[in-house]
Design an enzyme around this catalytic site. Structure first.
Site, short mmCIF file in Angstrom:
data_model
loop_
_atom_site.label_atom_id
_atom_site.label_comp_id
_atom_site.label_asym_id
_atom_site.label_seq_id
_atom_site.Cartn_x
_atom_site.Cartn_y
_atom_site.Cartn_z
N SER A 1 10.57 8.70 47.08
CA SER A 1 9.98 9.99 47.44
C SER A 1 9.95 10.87 46.21
O SER A 1 10.84 10.78 45.35
CB SER A 1 10.81 10.66 48.53
OG SER A 1 10.34 11.99 48.72
N HIS A 2 8.94 11.69 46.13
CA HIS A 2 8.84 12.62 45.00
C HIS A 2 8.97 14.06 45.48
O HIS A 2 8.74 15.00 44.74
CB HIS A 2 7.52 12.41 44.26
CG HIS A 2 7.43 11.08 43.57
ND1 HIS A 2 7.59 10.92 42.22
CD2 HIS A 2 7.26 9.83 44.07
CE1 HIS A 2 7.50 9.64 41.91
NE2 HIS A 2 7.30 8.95 43.03
N ASP B 1 8.38 9.20 55.57
CA ASP B 1 7.11 9.88 55.79
C ASP B 1 7.32 10.79 56.98
O ASP B 1 7.79 10.36 58.04
CB ASP B 1 5.95 8.91 56.03
CG ASP B 1 4.63 9.63 55.77
OD1 ASP B 1 4.42 10.08 54.62
OD2 ASP B 1 3.83 9.81 56.71
N TYR C 1 7.26 23.67 56.12
CA TYR C 1 7.00 24.49 57.30
C TYR C 1 8.29 25.04 57.93
O TYR C 1 8.24 25.61 59.02
CB TYR C 1 6.22 23.68 58.34
CG TYR C 1 4.88 23.19 57.84
CD1 TYR C 1 3.71 23.90 58.14
CD2 TYR C 1 4.76 22.04 57.06
CE1 TYR C 1 2.48 23.47 57.68
CE2 TYR C 1 3.53 21.60 56.58
CZ TYR C 1 2.41 22.32 56.90
OH TYR C 1 1.18 21.89 56.43
N LYS D 1 21.01 22.00 59.04
CA LYS D 1 19.68 21.37 59.17
C LYS D 1 19.77 19.89 58.77
O LYS D 1 19.28 19.01 59.47
CB LYS D 1 18.64 22.09 58.31
CG LYS D 1 17.26 21.47 58.54
CD LYS D 1 16.24 21.70 57.47
CE LYS D 1 15.11 20.69 57.65
NZ LYS D 1 14.18 20.64 56.54
N ARG E 1 14.94 14.01 60.08
CA ARG E 1 15.36 13.00 59.11
C ARG E 1 16.77 12.50 59.43
O ARG E 1 17.07 11.32 59.31
CB ARG E 1 15.35 13.60 57.70
CG ARG E 1 14.49 12.80 56.73
CD ARG E 1 14.34 13.43 55.38
NE ARG E 1 14.13 14.86 55.40
CZ ARG E 1 12.97 15.44 55.74
NH1 ARG E 1 11.93 14.71 56.07
NH2 ARG E 1 12.86 16.75 55.77
P1 IMP Z 1 5.07 13.34 53.06
O1 IMP Z 1 6.00 12.67 54.02
O2 IMP Z 1 5.54 13.23 51.64
O3 IMP Z 1 3.65 12.95 53.28
O4 IMP Z 1 5.12 14.91 53.31
C1 IMP Z 1 5.62 15.43 54.45
C2 IMP Z 1 5.30 16.90 54.52
O5 IMP Z 1 5.69 17.31 55.83
C3 IMP Z 1 6.10 17.77 53.58
O6 IMP Z 1 5.43 18.06 52.39
C4 IMP Z 1 6.28 19.03 54.40
O7 IMP Z 1 5.11 19.78 54.33
C5 IMP Z 1 6.37 18.52 55.81
N1 IMP Z 1 7.77 18.31 56.18
C6 IMP Z 1 8.43 17.14 56.35
N2 IMP Z 1 9.71 17.33 56.66
C7 IMP Z 1 9.88 18.66 56.66
C8 IMP Z 1 11.02 19.48 56.90
O8 IMP Z 1 12.14 19.04 57.14
N3 IMP Z 1 10.80 20.79 56.81
C9 IMP Z 1 9.60 21.35 56.54
N4 IMP Z 1 8.52 20.63 56.30
C10 IMP Z 1 8.65 19.29 56.36
#
Ligand code: IMP
Length: 211
Positions: A15-16, A76, A159, A180, A186
């Protein structure tokens, strides 16, 4: 039975996203696992071309495992709003645009969902553990709640300030980060991973995982 992850092994975190890295590192702390970041190994960030959380999680973990020849863990995740039929969902990061402007992304959710409609929303996380031989395991976690406006709090990421889980008075943007980390989508996906592939931590649990 999921394939176990050997204690003491090296694991690439595919993850980045710095916010997710902090949470996942904290969750992995009690196990004797040497966490290496994909960015430290210079691994490229693969394009998320799938339309599901599981598809993208698998794509990211398998790319990292193949490139590093180490087991790799990806997440993801996204924010799903009932009134928007699950959007932004897998496009949660993309709604913030290249400058990662989550204030704008939250405003878009508010504008499109509208004040008068249903407020239900949830966060989803799918973790994928992949090995260099192509084997992989998937683990999912979800937290239901509601979106609110205006956003509250400056903690967390993405968010977080506009989401309040059911049964809580604070948004993720206001909540103690440890709380959290221990109760989030997660954490729930991680709980499934622990039950499936990690087992009892050798150092005792520092973060209490909830179901
Ligand atoms: P990806 O999984 O890297 O495609 O990105 C997931 C996106 O979902 C993140 O950049 C956030 O915008 C949102 N997201 C995922 N988990 C959280 C969280 O725990 N809090 C707030 N936003 C989240």
């Amino acid at each position: 039975m999921a394939r176990p992850l050997d204690p003491g092994c090296r694991l690439v975190l595919a993850s980045h996203n710095p916010g997710k890295l902090v949470e996942i590192r904290k969750l992995l702390e009690p196990w004797d696992i040497h966490v290496v970041l994909a960015s430290e190994l210079g691994l490229p960030e693969p394009e998320e071309t799938e339309t599901t959380f599981t598809g993208n999680a698998r794509l990211k973990a398998q790319a990292a495992a193949e490139a590093s020849q180490l087991p790799a863990l990806s997440d993801d995740s996204g924010f799903c709003v009932d009134a928007l039929h699950g959007a932004p969902g897998v496009y949660s990061a993309r709604w913030a645009g290249p400058t990662k402007n989550f204030r704008a992304a939250m405003e878009r959710v508010h504008a499109e969902a509208g004040e008068g409609g249903p407020r239900g929303a949830h966060f989803v996380s799918v973790l994928c553990l992949a090995w260099p031989d192509g084997h992989y395991e998937l683990f999912e976690g979800k937290v239901e709640g509601e979106w609110l406006w205006p956003p509250r709090g400056t903690r967390g990421f993405g968010y977080d300030p506009m989401f309040r889980p059911h049964g809580e008075t604070e948004t993720y943007g206001e909540m103690d980060p440890l709380r959290k980390t221990a109760t989030s989508h997660r954490a729930r996906a991680f709980g499934a991973l622990v039950r499936g592939s990690l087992g009892v931590p050798p150092k005792g649990e520092s973060v209490v995982l909830s179901d």
